[in-house]
Design a protein around this motif. Structure first.
Motif, PDB file in Angstrom:
ATOM      1  N   PHE A 187      45.767  30.612  45.594  1.00  0.00           N
ATOM      2  CA  PHE A 187      46.533  32.264  46.363  1.00  0.00           C
ATOM      3  C   PHE A 187      46.020  32.732  47.612  1.00  0.00           C
ATOM      4  O   PHE A 187      46.526  33.546  48.475  1.00  0.00           O
ATOM      5  CB  PHE A 187      45.985  33.257  45.170  1.00  0.00           C
ATOM      6  CG  PHE A 187      46.674  32.255  44.125  1.00  0.00           C
ATOM      7  CD1 PHE A 187      47.785  32.581  43.821  1.00  0.00           C
ATOM      8  CD2 PHE A 187      45.693  32.821  43.017  1.00  0.00           C
ATOM      9  CE1 PHE A 187      48.903  32.406  42.709  1.00  0.00           C
ATOM     10  CE2 PHE A 187      46.590  32.002  41.690  1.00  0.00           C
ATOM     11  CZ  PHE A 187      48.400  32.500  41.451  1.00  0.00           C
ATOM     12  N   GLY A 188      45.035  31.653  48.240  1.00  0.00           N
ATOM     13  CA  GLY A 188      45.153  32.888  49.798  1.00  0.00           C
ATOM     14  C   GLY A 188      45.000  31.386  50.450  1.00  0.00           C
ATOM     15  O   GLY A 188      45.595  31.830  51.848  1.00  0.00           O
ATOM     16  N   LEU A 215      41.306  31.943  55.140  1.00  0.00           N
ATOM     17  CA  LEU A 215      40.980  30.945  53.834  1.00  0.00           C
ATOM     18  C   LEU A 215      39.567  31.363  53.418  1.00  0.00           C
ATOM     19  O   LEU A 215      39.396  31.548  51.772  1.00  0.00           O
ATOM     20  CB  LEU A 215      41.687  29.138  54.066  1.00  0.00           C
ATOM     21  CG  LEU A 215      41.547  28.665  52.710  1.00  0.00           C
ATOM     22  CD1 LEU A 215      42.417  29.260  51.304  1.00  0.00           C
ATOM     23  CD2 LEU A 215      42.188  27.792  53.662  1.00  0.00           C
ATOM     24  N   LEU A 216      38.553  31.028  54.529  1.00  0.00           N
ATOM     25  CA  LEU A 216      37.426  31.837  52.949  1.00  0.00           C
ATOM     26  C   LEU A 216      36.934  32.483  53.039  1.00  0.00           C
ATOM     27  O   LEU A 216      36.516  33.005  52.304  1.00  0.00           O
ATOM     28  CB  LEU A 216      36.235  30.853  55.004  1.00  0.00           C
ATOM     29  CG  LEU A 216      34.477  31.524  54.939  1.00  0.00           C
ATOM     30  CD1 LEU A 216      34.238  30.425  54.503  1.00  0.00           C
ATOM     31  CD2 LEU A 216      34.183  30.884  55.741  1.00  0.00           C
ATOM     32  N   LEU A 262      35.325  33.487  49.185  1.00  0.00           N
ATOM     33  CA  LEU A 262      34.311  34.314  49.109  1.00  0.00           C
ATOM     34  C   LEU A 262      34.857  35.432  48.473  1.00  0.00           C
ATOM     35  O   LEU A 262      33.894  35.864  47.717  1.00  0.00           O
ATOM     36  CB  LEU A 262      34.139  35.291  50.740  1.00  0.00           C
ATOM     37  CG  LEU A 262      33.165  33.875  51.814  1.00  0.00           C
ATOM     38  CD1 LEU A 262      32.988  34.974  52.727  1.00  0.00           C
ATOM     39  CD2 LEU A 262      31.639  33.335  50.405  1.00  0.00           C
ATOM     40  N   LEU A 263      35.749  36.064  48.261  1.00  0.00           N
ATOM     41  CA  LEU A 263      36.388  37.202  47.622  1.00  0.00           C
ATOM     42  C   LEU A 263      36.587  36.911  46.411  1.00  0.00           C
ATOM     43  O   LEU A 263      36.205  37.165  45.002  1.00  0.00           O
ATOM     44  CB  LEU A 263      37.758  37.633  47.652  1.00  0.00           C
ATOM     45  CG  LEU A 263      37.380  39.072  48.827  1.00  0.00           C
ATOM     46  CD1 LEU A 263      38.638  38.923  49.753  1.00  0.00           C
ATOM     47  CD2 LEU A 263      36.725  40.097  48.903  1.00  0.00           C
ATOM     48  N   THR A 264      37.111  35.620  45.550  1.00  0.00           N
ATOM     49  CA  THR A 264      37.194  34.563  44.696  1.00  0.00           C
ATOM     50  C   THR A 264      35.660  34.687  43.510  1.00  0.00           C
ATOM     51  O   THR A 264      35.677  34.780  42.820  1.00  0.00           O
ATOM     52  CB  THR A 264      38.080  34.252  44.731  1.00  0.00           C
ATOM     53  OG1 THR A 264      38.233  33.090  45.677  1.00  0.00           O
ATOM     54  CG2 THR A 264      39.962  35.071  44.795  1.00  0.00           C
ATOM     55  N   GLY A 265      34.925  34.137  45.002  1.00  0.00           N
ATOM     56  CA  GLY A 265      33.483  33.560  44.239  1.00  0.00           C
ATOM     57  C   GLY A 265      33.188  34.588  44.022  1.00  0.00           C
ATOM     58  O   GLY A 265      32.352  34.526  42.998  1.00  0.00           O
TER      59      GLY A 265
END
Length: 105
Positions: A87-88, A33-34, A38-41
C-alpha cells in the motif's frame, strides 16, 4: 494507503525542493516507500505487543495458557511489512512522478 497519500500531498513543497536540488524520482520513491514500511513495521510491533498482552491476560482466566512463539512474531512482522510495501508503492510512485514545475508554482 490513505495516510501515505496525505503525507505526499502535505509534503509537495519538500518533494519539489528535493527534485530541484538534484534528487531523482528513484530517491523520492525510496523515501516514501521506506516511510510506509517503517510505519507499518512499527504498527505491526505495537499490534503484536497488544495482542500478546491480551492473549496473556485472557489466558489467566482459562485452564490453558496462550503460547506465542517466534514463528507468530515473524509472521505478524512480515505481514505488516508486506502491507506497507503493497500500500506504499502507489503513493510513493505518485510522489516520485510529480512535475517539478507544477510543484514550485
Amino acid at each position: 494507503m490513505n495516510m501515505m497519500y496525505i503525507s505526499v500531498s502535505e509534503r509537495t513543497r519538500e518533494i519539489g525542493i528535493r527534485l530541484a536540488i538534484g534528487a531523482t524520482p528513484k530517491h523520492i520513491l525510496f523515501q516514501f516507500l521506506l516511510e510506509a514500511v517503517l510505519l507499518t513495521g512499527i504498527g505491526g510491533l505495537i499490534g503484536f505487543g497488544i495482542g500478546g498482552g491480551l492473549a496473556w491476560l485472557i489466558s489467566l482466566f482459562l485452564p490453558f495458557r496462550a503460547v506465542i512463539g517466534v514463528g507468530s512474531f515473524l509472521l505478524a512482522f512480515c505481514v505488516s511489512t508486506f502491507v506497507g510495501i503493497l500500500f506504499g508503492i502507489l503513493p510513493a510512485k505518485n510522489a516520485a512522478n510529480k512535475n517539478l514545475i507544477d510543484i514550485l508554482r
